[in-house]
Design a protein around this motif. Structure first.
Motif, PDB file in Angstrom:
ATOM      1  N   VAL A 342      -4.245   4.062   5.230  1.00  0.00           N
ATOM      2  CA  VAL A 342      -3.909   3.101   4.913  1.00  0.00           C
ATOM      3  C   VAL A 342      -4.025   2.726   3.173  1.00  0.00           C
ATOM      4  O   VAL A 342      -5.327   3.064   2.547  1.00  0.00           O
ATOM      5  CB  VAL A 342      -4.657   1.498   5.364  1.00  0.00           C
ATOM      6  CG1 VAL A 342      -4.239   0.333   4.774  1.00  0.00           C
ATOM      7  CG2 VAL A 342      -4.185   1.559   6.756  1.00  0.00           C
ATOM      8  N   ALA A 344      -3.766   0.198   0.730  1.00  0.00           N
ATOM      9  CA  ALA A 344      -3.826  -0.850  -0.003  1.00  0.00           C
ATOM     10  C   ALA A 344      -5.318  -1.178  -0.672  1.00  0.00           C
ATOM     11  O   ALA A 344      -6.160  -0.213  -0.362  1.00  0.00           O
ATOM     12  CB  ALA A 344      -3.748  -2.129   0.955  1.00  0.00           C
ATOM     13  N   THR A 347      -8.438  -3.993   2.289  1.00  0.00           N
ATOM     14  CA  THR A 347      -7.891  -3.892   3.869  1.00  0.00           C
ATOM     15  C   THR A 347      -8.803  -4.800   4.568  1.00  0.00           C
ATOM     16  O   THR A 347      -9.940  -4.670   4.731  1.00  0.00           O
ATOM     17  CB  THR A 347      -8.132  -2.608   4.480  1.00  0.00           C
ATOM     18  OG1 THR A 347      -7.320  -1.737   3.905  1.00  0.00           O
ATOM     19  CG2 THR A 347      -7.550  -2.488   5.982  1.00  0.00           C
ATOM     20  N   TYR A 370      -1.995 -12.968   3.487  1.00  0.00           N
ATOM     21  CA  TYR A 370      -1.339 -11.838   3.567  1.00  0.00           C
ATOM     22  C   TYR A 370      -0.038 -11.878   3.257  1.00  0.00           C
ATOM     23  O   TYR A 370       0.613 -11.090   2.646  1.00  0.00           O
ATOM     24  CB  TYR A 370      -1.628 -11.259   5.206  1.00  0.00           C
ATOM     25  CG  TYR A 370      -0.617  -9.999   5.470  1.00  0.00           C
ATOM     26  CD1 TYR A 370      -0.960  -8.829   5.302  1.00  0.00           C
ATOM     27  CD2 TYR A 370       0.667 -10.106   5.974  1.00  0.00           C
ATOM     28  CE1 TYR A 370      -0.399  -7.562   5.384  1.00  0.00           C
ATOM     29  CE2 TYR A 370       1.432  -9.003   6.124  1.00  0.00           C
ATOM     30  CZ  TYR A 370       0.831  -7.724   5.856  1.00  0.00           C
ATOM     31  OH  TYR A 370       1.625  -6.430   6.357  1.00  0.00           O
ATOM     32  N   LYS A 375       1.737  -5.045   0.148  1.00  0.00           N
ATOM     33  CA  LYS A 375       0.871  -4.396   0.902  1.00  0.00           C
ATOM     34  C   LYS A 375       0.273  -3.452   0.048  1.00  0.00           C
ATOM     35  O   LYS A 375      -0.701  -2.748   0.699  1.00  0.00           O
ATOM     36  CB  LYS A 375       2.105  -3.514   1.811  1.00  0.00           C
ATOM     37  CG  LYS A 375       2.385  -4.344   2.981  1.00  0.00           C
ATOM     38  CD  LYS A 375       2.917  -3.566   4.001  1.00  0.00           C
ATOM     39  CE  LYS A 375       3.481  -4.317   5.349  1.00  0.00           C
ATOM     40  NZ  LYS A 375       3.828  -3.466   6.297  1.00  0.00           N
ATOM     41  N   GLU A 379      -3.844  -5.201   3.164  1.00  0.00           N
ATOM     42  CA  GLU A 379      -3.258  -4.893   4.464  1.00  0.00           C
ATOM     43  C   GLU A 379      -4.209  -5.394   5.496  1.00  0.00           C
ATOM     44  O   GLU A 379      -5.580  -5.598   5.254  1.00  0.00           O
ATOM     45  CB  GLU A 379      -2.938  -3.572   4.507  1.00  0.00           C
ATOM     46  CG  GLU A 379      -2.499  -2.894   5.955  1.00  0.00           C
ATOM     47  CD  GLU A 379      -1.146  -3.377   6.113  1.00  0.00           C
ATOM     48  OE1 GLU A 379      -1.095  -4.445   6.567  1.00  0.00           O
ATOM     49  OE2 GLU A 379      -0.191  -2.927   5.896  1.00  0.00           O
ATOM     50  N   TRP A 404       1.777  -7.176  10.249  1.00  0.00           N
ATOM     51  CA  TRP A 404       0.600  -5.947   9.792  1.00  0.00           C
ATOM     52  C   TRP A 404       0.521  -5.045  11.010  1.00  0.00           C
ATOM     53  O   TRP A 404       1.476  -5.122  11.703  1.00  0.00           O
ATOM     54  CB  TRP A 404      -0.554  -6.778   9.159  1.00  0.00           C
ATOM     55  CG  TRP A 404      -0.961  -7.934  10.545  1.00  0.00           C
ATOM     56  CD1 TRP A 404      -1.299  -7.718  11.945  1.00  0.00           C
ATOM     57  CD2 TRP A 404      -1.559  -9.280  10.292  1.00  0.00           C
ATOM     58  NE1 TRP A 404      -1.876  -8.600  12.482  1.00  0.00           N
ATOM     59  CE2 TRP A 404      -1.885  -9.722  11.521  1.00  0.00           C
ATOM     60  CE3 TRP A 404      -1.658 -10.021   9.183  1.00  0.00           C
ATOM     61  CZ2 TRP A 404      -2.350 -10.863  11.711  1.00  0.00           C
ATOM     62  CZ3 TRP A 404      -1.941 -11.485   9.501  1.00  0.00           C
ATOM     63  CH2 TRP A 404      -2.498 -11.723  10.705  1.00  0.00           C
TER      64      TRP A 404
END
Length: 455
Positions: A342, A344, A347, A370, A375, A379, A404
């Motif tokens: 991921v 971002a 998170t 969010y 993103k 995230e 998401w």
């Protein structure tokens, strides 16, 4: 020949005589044909172990097995009425004056509970009266002659309670009630001391009458109540959460050192503290227990010790500043995902469920933030502990959580990721930085908002 046969028969019959079972019976006038529950009370946990019903007179009986354990129990007849009892291998019979919480309890049979209820009555009256005197002691002019009268009355109440407890304990030294009473007795400081001086005195002497080697106390809520009362002495008005956590560490140190005289008691105390600090989200306290506990000094590998060691290992693994355990799985859209992939800057890893009411309060807050970010900035990885795919997908669609990453192992609390993170309640939230290091574990909406808005 007949005599020999008879003696032989009686001897064989005696070998199969079972121990006499005891009973807990009671009468609650006005509670007709209603369910009543027998609950075991250990620390802050109340577990239903039997259920019966009252008859037309409000009477009922619990039949106890011969091996029914000594401990603290309660008969519960509704959400607001709970009758505390001590069981120590004797019949218990009581009558109440009615079905309301404030109705009195009269113990008709049971030496243990006659002693215990005499103490509870004396303690209740004493604390009621000293509480009424406290404002006068703090605010009444000390140079007024009536102030001496207030002091004398306070001291008389204190002396009467002390003397009654001493008498009950000395006259009933072998009873379980005496052990409970001696530990539970309130510590009333010198009323001429200032509030701060009283608090210092209480901190120094709070556990003077507590026998941390008494393992029977682990079958009650007395030790846990004592611990909570002691820790409350370290709380001051207007403290921030951080200040309170730091203050409690001093109290934790004292408790852990005093409880180390007995392994069973120590395990009980550590378990209670861990569960308590986890429930209120006090990470500093948890990390302090994990670092300063003395479990390794005990040689016996009990089942509880193993469980505690696993809890402590998990606390260390999930501490703020540690890398979040990585996992790889297929999300609800059928895509393979790995947490470490991921990309971002921040998170939010949240464990939730479609049936969780608290999740319904906090998930919309996450959704709002969010939707306001891209993103690369934020995230969300939402891991459901639902068992039903249909229920979790319905909740996602209904609430607009589909943008998401959604994961559902569909194994409830037994899922691999759930187990890896030691999840015991929902929602549980971890905030991770871009390197997937744990930077926060918010326990409420305000803490979550603070972390999401932080740069």
């Amino acid at each position: 020949m007949n005599r020999i046969f008879l003696l032989t028969f009686l001897l064989i019959q005696s070998l199969f005589v079972l121990p006499q079972n005891n009973k807990i019976s009671g009468t609650i006038p006005g509670l007709v044909n209603q369910d009543v529950y027998l609950m075991k009370m250990v620390a802050e946990n109340r577990t239903i172990i039997d259920t019966t019903a009252t008859d037309a007179t409000g009477s009922f009986i619990f039949e106890l097995p011969s091996n029914f354990p000594v401990g603290q129990y309660a008969v519960v007849s509704g959400p607001s009425q709970m009758i505390e009892l001590i069981y120590n291998n004797e019949n218990i019979r009581f009558v109440t004056t009615g079905a309301n919480p404030n109705d009195q309890v009269q113990i008709a049979e049971s030496v243990e509970n006659q002693i215990y209820y005499e103490y509870l009555y004396t303690k209740g009256i004493t604390l009621y009266k000293t509480d009424l005197l406290e404002p006068l002691l703090q605010n009444y002019p000390t140079d007024d002659p009536f102030f001496k009268t207030i002091i004398a009355q306070y001291n008389l109440l204190k002396e009467n309670l002390d003397e009654r407890v001493i008498t009950l304990v000395e006259q009933n030294p072998e009873t379980f009630a005496a052990q409970i009473i001696q530990t539970d007795k309130p510590l009333l400081p010198d009323p001429t001391l200032t509030s701060r001086q009283q608090k210092v005195y209480l901190k120094l002497h709070y556990f003077d009458e507590t026998n941390f080697a008494d393992t029977l106390l682990t079958r009650t809520n007395i030790l846990s109540s004592k611990v909570v009362g002691y820790l409350s002495l370290f709380q001051e008005e207007n403290m921030t959460k951080q200040q309170l956590e730091n203050s409690l560490l001093v109290g934790l140190d004292t408790i852990l050192n005093k409880a180390a005289v007995n392994q069973e008691v120590y395990e009980y105390i550590v378990d209670f503290l861990i569960n308590g600090f986890q429930a209120i989200g006090f990470e500093n306290g948890l990390e302090y227990i994990a670092e300063h506990n003395q479990l390794d000094q005990f040689c016996v590998n009990t089942e509880r010790k193993k469980v505690l060691e696993n809890k402590i290992e998990l606390i260390n693994k999930l501490a703020i500043g540690k890398p979040a355990p990585d996992f790889e799985t297929v999300d609800l859209k059928g895509k393979m995902m790995r947490l470490s992939d991921v990309g971002a800057e921040k998170t939010v890893l949240i464990f939730w469920a479609s049936w969780c009411q608290h999740c319904d309060e906090i998930m919309p807050v996450i959704k709002e933030y969010y939707n306001s970010k891209n993103k690369r900035e934020l995230e969300v990885v939402a891991v459901s502990i639902d068992n039903s795919r249909n229920e979790v997908e319905t909740a996602i669609e209904k609430n607009g959580y589909g943008s998401w990453i959604n994961i559902a192992e569909l194994q409830g609390w037994e899922g691999k990721i759930v187990d890896e993170y030691g999840i015991a309640a929902t929602p549980t939230i971890f905030i991770l930085d871009k390197n997937k290091t744990i930077i926060a574990k918010p326990g409420n909406i305000d803490e979550l908002k603070k972390m999401l808005t932080a740069s």
